[in-house]
Design a protein around this motif. Structure first.
Motif, PDB file in Angstrom:
ATOM      1  N   ASP A  81       0.751  -1.159   0.052  1.00 58.96           N
ATOM      2  CA  ASP A  81       0.145  -0.071   0.090  1.00 58.96           C
ATOM      3  C   ASP A  81       0.790   1.225  -0.068  1.00 58.96           C
ATOM      4  O   ASP A  81       0.397   2.383   0.009  1.00 58.96           O
ATOM      5  CB  ASP A  81      -0.904  -0.241   1.289  1.00 58.96           C
ATOM      6  N   LEU A  82       2.213   0.942   0.144  1.00 60.36           N
ATOM      7  CA  LEU A  82       3.098   2.356  -0.096  1.00 60.36           C
ATOM      8  C   LEU A  82       3.180   2.763  -1.447  1.00 60.36           C
ATOM      9  O   LEU A  82       3.605   3.896  -2.014  1.00 60.36           O
ATOM     10  CB  LEU A  82       4.484   1.850   0.462  1.00 60.36           C
ATOM     11  N   LEU A  83       2.805   1.721  -2.483  1.00 55.30           N
ATOM     12  CA  LEU A  83       3.139   2.037  -3.983  1.00 55.30           C
ATOM     13  C   LEU A  83       2.610   3.449  -4.451  1.00 55.30           C
ATOM     14  O   LEU A  83       3.291   4.110  -4.923  1.00 55.30           O
ATOM     15  CB  LEU A  83       2.554   1.018  -4.810  1.00 55.30           C
ATOM     16  N   PRO A  84       1.201   3.709  -4.089  1.00 59.04           N
ATOM     17  CA  PRO A  84       0.826   4.742  -4.570  1.00 59.04           C
ATOM     18  C   PRO A  84       1.738   6.188  -4.097  1.00 59.04           C
ATOM     19  O   PRO A  84       1.990   7.117  -5.267  1.00 59.04           O
ATOM     20  CB  PRO A  84      -0.584   5.090  -4.189  1.00 59.04           C
ATOM     21  N   ASN A  85       2.121   6.037  -2.939  1.00 59.50           N
ATOM     22  CA  ASN A  85       2.844   7.179  -2.411  1.00 59.50           C
ATOM     23  C   ASN A  85       4.298   7.426  -3.018  1.00 59.50           C
ATOM     24  O   ASN A  85       4.896   8.440  -3.198  1.00 59.50           O
ATOM     25  CB  ASN A  85       2.994   7.145  -0.668  1.00 59.50           C
ATOM     26  N   LEU A  86       4.823   6.176  -3.050  1.00 58.36           N
ATOM     27  CA  LEU A  86       6.224   6.108  -3.716  1.00 58.36           C
ATOM     28  C   LEU A  86       6.275   6.596  -5.090  1.00 58.36           C
ATOM     29  O   LEU A  86       7.192   7.405  -5.404  1.00 58.36           O
ATOM     30  CB  LEU A  86       6.847   4.469  -3.555  1.00 58.36           C
ATOM     31  N   LEU A  87       5.105   6.246  -5.850  1.00 52.83           N
ATOM     32  CA  LEU A  87       4.944   6.598  -7.327  1.00 52.83           C
ATOM     33  C   LEU A  87       4.929   8.089  -7.428  1.00 52.83           C
ATOM     34  O   LEU A  87       5.742   8.836  -8.179  1.00 52.83           O
ATOM     35  CB  LEU A  87       4.097   5.866  -7.985  1.00 52.83           C
ATOM     36  N   LEU A  88       4.037   8.663  -6.518  1.00 53.89           N
ATOM     37  CA  LEU A  88       3.891  10.052  -6.454  1.00 53.89           C
ATOM     38  C   LEU A  88       5.199  10.786  -6.264  1.00 53.89           C
ATOM     39  O   LEU A  88       5.430  11.806  -6.822  1.00 53.89           O
ATOM     40  CB  LEU A  88       2.826  10.411  -5.386  1.00 53.89           C
ATOM     41  N   ILE A  89       5.822  10.243  -5.041  1.00 55.83           N
ATOM     42  CA  ILE A  89       7.037  11.197  -4.713  1.00 55.83           C
ATOM     43  C   ILE A  89       8.097  10.862  -5.687  1.00 55.83           C
ATOM     44  O   ILE A  89       8.806  11.726  -6.115  1.00 55.83           O
ATOM     45  CB  ILE A  89       7.572  10.367  -3.338  1.00 55.83           C
ATOM     46  N   GLY A  90       8.123   9.774  -6.201  1.00 53.43           N
ATOM     47  CA  GLY A  90       9.007   9.633  -7.372  1.00 53.43           C
ATOM     48  C   GLY A  90       9.101  10.397  -8.349  1.00 53.43           C
ATOM     49  O   GLY A  90       9.948  10.910  -8.978  1.00 53.43           O
ATOM     50  N   VAL A  91       7.882  10.393  -8.940  1.00 49.71           N
ATOM     51  CA  VAL A  91       7.595  11.058 -10.194  1.00 49.71           C
ATOM     52  C   VAL A  91       7.733  12.524 -10.012  1.00 49.71           C
ATOM     53  O   VAL A  91       7.998  13.422 -10.734  1.00 49.71           O
ATOM     54  CB  VAL A  91       6.168  10.590 -10.715  1.00 49.71           C
ATOM     55  N   LEU A  92       7.028  13.186  -8.948  1.00 50.99           N
ATOM     56  CA  LEU A  92       7.302  14.544  -8.519  1.00 50.99           C
ATOM     57  C   LEU A  92       8.689  14.885  -8.444  1.00 50.99           C
ATOM     58  O   LEU A  92       8.877  16.024  -8.627  1.00 50.99           O
ATOM     59  CB  LEU A  92       6.390  14.780  -7.333  1.00 50.99           C
ATOM     60  N   LEU A  93       9.418  14.183  -7.888  1.00 49.76           N
ATOM     61  CA  LEU A  93      10.869  14.654  -7.729  1.00 49.76           C
ATOM     62  C   LEU A  93      11.658  14.597  -9.117  1.00 49.76           C
ATOM     63  O   LEU A  93      12.371  15.347  -9.488  1.00 49.76           O
ATOM     64  CB  LEU A  93      11.483  13.552  -6.743  1.00 49.76           C
ATOM     65  N   ALA A  94      11.523  13.358  -9.767  1.00 49.66           N
ATOM     66  CA  ALA A  94      12.020  13.182 -11.045  1.00 49.66           C
ATOM     67  C   ALA A  94      11.559  13.951 -12.308  1.00 49.66           C
ATOM     68  O   ALA A  94      12.221  14.481 -13.244  1.00 49.66           O
ATOM     69  CB  ALA A  94      12.109  11.791 -11.435  1.00 49.66           C
ATOM     70  N   ARG A  95      10.131  13.803 -12.532  1.00 42.87           N
ATOM     71  CA  ARG A  95       9.706  14.446 -13.604  1.00 42.87           C
ATOM     72  C   ARG A  95       8.133  15.076 -13.249  1.00 42.87           C
ATOM     73  O   ARG A  95       7.240  14.378 -13.458  1.00 42.87           O
ATOM     74  CB  ARG A  95       9.467  13.591 -14.867  1.00 42.87           C
ATOM     75  N   PRO A  96       8.213  16.259 -12.601  1.00 38.59           N
ATOM     76  CA  PRO A  96       6.994  16.827 -12.013  1.00 38.59           C
ATOM     77  C   PRO A  96       5.885  16.741 -12.824  1.00 38.59           C
ATOM     78  O   PRO A  96       4.730  16.534 -12.623  1.00 38.59           O
ATOM     79  CB  PRO A  96       7.255  18.161 -11.714  1.00 38.59           C
ATOM     80  N   THR A  97       6.064  16.990 -14.147  1.00 42.54           N
ATOM     81  CA  THR A  97       4.952  16.894 -15.256  1.00 42.54           C
ATOM     82  C   THR A  97       4.463  15.529 -15.669  1.00 42.54           C
ATOM     83  O   THR A  97       3.600  15.528 -16.552  1.00 42.54           O
ATOM     84  CB  THR A  97       5.557  17.603 -16.683  1.00 42.54           C
ATOM     85  N   GLY A  98       4.951  14.360 -15.035  1.00 47.16           N
ATOM     86  CA  GLY A  98       4.583  13.224 -15.420  1.00 47.16           C
ATOM     87  C   GLY A  98       5.151  12.478 -16.448  1.00 47.16           C
ATOM     88  O   GLY A  98       6.252  13.319 -17.348  1.00 47.16           O
ATOM     89  N   LEU A  99       5.274  11.240 -16.677  1.00 48.32           N
ATOM     90  CA  LEU A  99       6.204  10.687 -17.540  1.00 48.32           C
ATOM     91  C   LEU A  99       6.098  11.145 -18.982  1.00 48.32           C
ATOM     92  O   LEU A  99       6.937  11.199 -19.866  1.00 48.32           O
ATOM     93  CB  LEU A  99       5.865   9.286 -17.663  1.00 48.32           C
ATOM     94  N   LEU A 100       4.491  11.291 -19.437  1.00 49.05           N
ATOM     95  CA  LEU A 100       4.245  11.490 -21.021  1.00 49.05           C
ATOM     96  C   LEU A 100       3.897  13.345 -20.916  1.00 49.05           C
ATOM     97  O   LEU A 100       3.181  13.486 -21.913  1.00 49.05           O
ATOM     98  CB  LEU A 100       3.391  10.849 -21.428  1.00 49.05           C
ATOM     99  N   GLY A 101       4.299  13.874 -19.819  1.00 50.68           N
ATOM    100  CA  GLY A 101       3.440  15.405 -19.515  1.00 50.68           C
ATOM    101  C   GLY A 101       4.228  16.493 -20.227  1.00 50.68           C
ATOM    102  O   GLY A 101       5.313  16.587 -20.865  1.00 50.68           O
ATOM    103  N   ARG A 102       3.336  17.281 -20.329  1.00 52.00           N
ATOM    104  CA  ARG A 102       3.775  18.832 -20.552  1.00 52.00           C
ATOM    105  C   ARG A 102       3.572  19.575 -19.491  1.00 52.00           C
ATOM    106  O   ARG A 102       2.625  19.320 -18.487  1.00 52.00           O
ATOM    107  CB  ARG A 102       3.150  19.090 -21.991  1.00 52.00           C
ATOM    108  N   ARG A 103       4.167  20.640 -19.281  1.00 49.29           N
ATOM    109  CA  ARG A 103       3.696  21.666 -18.236  1.00 49.29           C
ATOM    110  C   ARG A 103       2.241  22.233 -18.237  1.00 49.29           C
ATOM    111  O   ARG A 103       1.994  22.790 -19.315  1.00 49.29           O
ATOM    112  CB  ARG A 103       4.746  22.686 -18.235  1.00 49.29           C
ATOM    113  N   VAL A 104       1.371  21.789 -17.366  1.00 51.38           N
ATOM    114  CA  VAL A 104       0.003  22.387 -17.216  1.00 51.38           C
ATOM    115  C   VAL A 104      -0.436  23.118 -16.077  1.00 51.38           C
ATOM    116  O   VAL A 104      -1.300  23.705 -15.978  1.00 51.38           O
ATOM    117  CB  VAL A 104      -0.880  20.946 -17.438  1.00 51.38           C
TER     118      VAL A 104
END
Lengths: 418, 291
Positions: free
Chosen positions: B265-288
């Motif tokens: 159950d840590l997964l959602p939090n780990l994914l959120l923290i990881g992506v926000l730190l590494a690529r805040p726009t998301g893996l396929l994102g643009r700045r919105v």
């Protein structure tokens, strides 16, 4: 001097009589308008389904008492109405902690009853202890709550988690092993309730000379809602018997996923089918429960209470009071009734409403109170050890029969049942 | 076990794509955070439950009924709430507070009306027996859930890229102010997107009893957490980026269940923290968003 000696006995009698009348009058005057019972329930959130039946049943008991003029309170020598103050903690332990404090410090309740289940009980235990408030614990069975240095708790309606699975491990090491179930998979939710039971089962099955081997042993979060991959992983270890210990939602998801997976195990034990049978039958169906082992509670036993209602009387009263309100009658509703009975007997026996006197009264009931769940018996640390939790097995019609221990058995266990 | 976790994760992840799809569309078009998304899904689940148990409607028939119903409810709800919200200085932050309140109300009302007990629909209504694919045994509900999700993604793609209304929706997503200056009726377009978002949540809800074991009024919060993880990992504001988020979430969840089950159950939090730190726009994102 002689006159004084002549009048002295009469004066003494008069003084005693006046003092008695005054004391009696004072006692009556001091009697509160009501006895406040502070309680928490989870009206929403993941624990609502185990908490609401306890709350509804306790509320029903209070209403029944008040309809008869209240509960008899020995400390005041008369019946006094009960006032149930119950707050909704929304299954949130943080909120439960705040509300426990509020009940003690703001509402100044006379008796404190925590929420149902170990997760929400856990936060109330240290707060009650800090305030030297005796905690009536309906169903929080986690072993960590009970220690000899904490006199402020008693478990009322469920056996403590270390004692609860005793018949289960005995069954696994005797009848089940003899019938060929020697490889056991243990899957449990990581909370105080099921975690403690898992620890207890693991320790018993690993004792020297045990005929049973644990081939899979994993915990999962209580929030787990899909077990498909876990079932596949369990199957890969080729167990004979799978033990899944979780809350209601866990057991429903596990049994539904097991049905859908096509995997077959010789034996499956889950915790809640025997506890909240109605809910499990509605969600999993009789076919999903066929052959499943579970604990047998008062729902499946015919115990004759010496106090309070029988299971069927309580079921009728509960369903009449709440109808189809979405709260199912099951073990937790029974636990709420037992909580009320213990509170009633405590008030009837306590010399005062001071917390030490309430504790003395509760412990004084140990071994003497026979309710619809069996004998109320407390260990000296407040853990409940008196109630029976035999092992049962469901048939294809969704009925559970006791298969262990032999003295209570009404059917023989079948390993390899569909 | 690894192959099963990977394959099962992709299939199971498709359902999480469906969970996040409507939420991401609403954010992409309106820049509002619908914290009641999980509770709308819960209402869809209860609608399917009652349609099955009271009327005998199969989930396959209940799905379009629920979608149309939620779409029609979504239109007036949009006009009741969102235009006023859009006038605020910090609409995004205010939407968090407003929809948190709505979420609380929906959950409380659902608990009162439906009760707190678990409810579900028998698994047999989707058919009997698992699917076998690439040597692996997969839950029938997962495969059907994945097919429904794929259908929803394709339908949304066709709407956004092959209809005039979709073109206007993308214009609003690109720049609300420029769309307004171009004469686009942004409220009409947004209301439609909002209603589609609710309809997609309702559709996900119809299949929730099969994918999540059972449903209760309290399920919305955990669904929201998963949905937010999915859309932030994929791409916040880009509905089709939700596909990547859903698949990553599904595979990650099953890998965690296989190798670190107690920590799953840590997964959602780990994914959120990881992506926000590494690529805040998301893996396929643009700045919105700037906040």
């Amino acid at each position: 001097m002689a006159a004084w000696q002549k009048w002295w006995p009469g004066l003494a009698v008069f003084t005693v009589v006046v003092a008695g009348v005054l004391a009696g009058g004072a006692r009556a005057d001091e009697a509160p308008a009501d006895i406040k019972i502070g309680h928490l329930h989870a009206g929403s959130g993941p624990y609502a389904s185990i908490s609401m039946p306890v709350y509804d049943s306790l509320k029903l008991w209070v209403e029944q008492q008040n309809a008869n003029g209240g509960a008899f309170v020995k400390a005041y020598g008369k019946k006094i109405p009960l006032k149930l103050i119950s707050y909704d903690d929304q299954s949130n332990p943080g909120t439960a902690a705040t509300l426990t404090n509020q009940l003690i410090t703001q509402d100044k309740v006379d008796l404190l009853v925590c929420d149902s289940g170990s997760v929400l009980t856990a936060v109330s235990v240290p707060i009650a202890r800090e305030h030297k408030m005796f905690l009536f614990d309906p169903t929080g069975t986690g072993a960590a709550f009970f220690s000899k240095d904490n006199p402020y708790i008693a478990l009322l309606a469920d056996p403590v988690s270390t004692v609860w699975p005793r018949y289960l491990w005995e069954f696994l090491k005797s009848d089940a092993a003899r019938l060929g179930a020697k490889r056991v998979a243990l899957l449990y939710s990581t909370n105080d309730f099921t975690g403690t039971q898992a620890n207890s089962i693991r320790a018993a099955l690993k004792e020297p000379g045990s005929p049973v081997e644990i081939v899979f042993d994993q915990g999962v979060p209580t929030s787990t809602s899909n077990y498909s991959v876990l079932i596949d992983n369990i199957a890969a270890t080729n167990p004979d018997m799978v033990l899944e210990l979780g809350y209601v939602g866990n057991d429903i998801a596990f049994l539904r996923n097991l049905q859908e997976s096509g995997q077959k195990f010789k034996g499956v034990f889950t915790l809640y089918p025997g506890i909240e049978t109605n809910v499990l039958l509605k969600n999993v169906g009789a076919s999903g429960l066929a052959g499943v082992f579970s604990y047998v509670t008062a729902l499946g036993l015919t115990l004759k209470p010496e106090i309070g209602m029988t299971v069927e009387e309580l079921r009728a009263a509960f369903e009449k009071a709440y109808g189809e309100g979405g709260v199912e009658f099951g073990w937790n509703a029974i636990a709420g009734h037992v909580t009320g009975l213990v509170i009633g007997e405590t008030l009837a026996h306590a010399d005062s409403l001071s917390q030490p006197d309430l504790r003395r009264a509760v412990f004084g009931l140990s071994g003497k109170l026979k309710t619809l769940v069996g004998t109320f018996e407390l260990r000296d640390d407040g853990a409940q050890i008196g109630e029976l939790t035999p092992i049962g097995q469901f048939d294809a019609a969704g009925k559970i029969a006791v298969v262990y221990p032999p003295e209570f058995a009404t059917a023989k266990p079948v390993i390899g049942a569909p | 076990m690894l192959v099963h976790a990977l394959l099962g994760g992709v299939i199971y992840g498709c359902y999480f794509t469906l969970i996040g799809l409507g939420l991401n569309l609403v954010f992409g078009v309106m820049r509002i955070v619908n914290l009641a998304h999980g509770d709308v899904l819960m209402l869809g689940a209860f609608a399917a439950f009652f349609l099955f148990h009271l009327v005998g409607l199969s989930p396959f028939i209940a799905a379009p009924v629920v979608m149309v119903g939620f779409f029609l409810l979504g239109l007036p709800f949009y006009y009741l709430v969102v235009p006023r919200l859009a006038l605020a200085k910090d609409a995004e932050m205010l939407s968090l507070i407003l929809f948190f309140g709505i979420q609380q109300i929906i959950e409380a009302l659902a608990a009162i009306v439906f009760g707190s007990s678990e409810r579900s629909i028998p698994g047999r209504v989707l058919g009997v027996g698992p699917f076998h694919f690439l040597g692996q045994t997969l839950s029938r509900a997962w495969v059907i859930g994945a097919a429904i999700a794929a259908g929803a993604v394709i339908a949304l793609y066709l709407y956004l890229y092959h209809t005039r209304s979709g073109l206007l929706t993308r214009a609003v997503m690109a720049s609300r102010d420029e769309a307004l200056a171009s004469g686009i009726d942004i409220h009409r377009i947004s209301a439609r997107a909002f209603a589609i978002g609710l309809a997609l949540a309702g559709l996900a809800g119809v299949f929730a009893p099969f994918m999540l074991g059972s449903v209760t009024p309290a399920m919305g919060v955990s669904v929201n957490l998963a949905a937010f993880a999915v859309i932030i990992v994929g791409s916040l504001g880009n509905p089709l980026g939700t596909v990547a988020g859903g698949l990553i979430y599904g595979v990650g969840l099953l890998l965690m269940q296989t190798y670190f089950s107690a920590w799953a159950d840590l997964l959602p939090n780990l994914l959120l923290i990881g992506v926000l730190l590494a690529r805040p726009t998301g893996l396929l994102g643009r700045r919105v968003r700037l906040a």
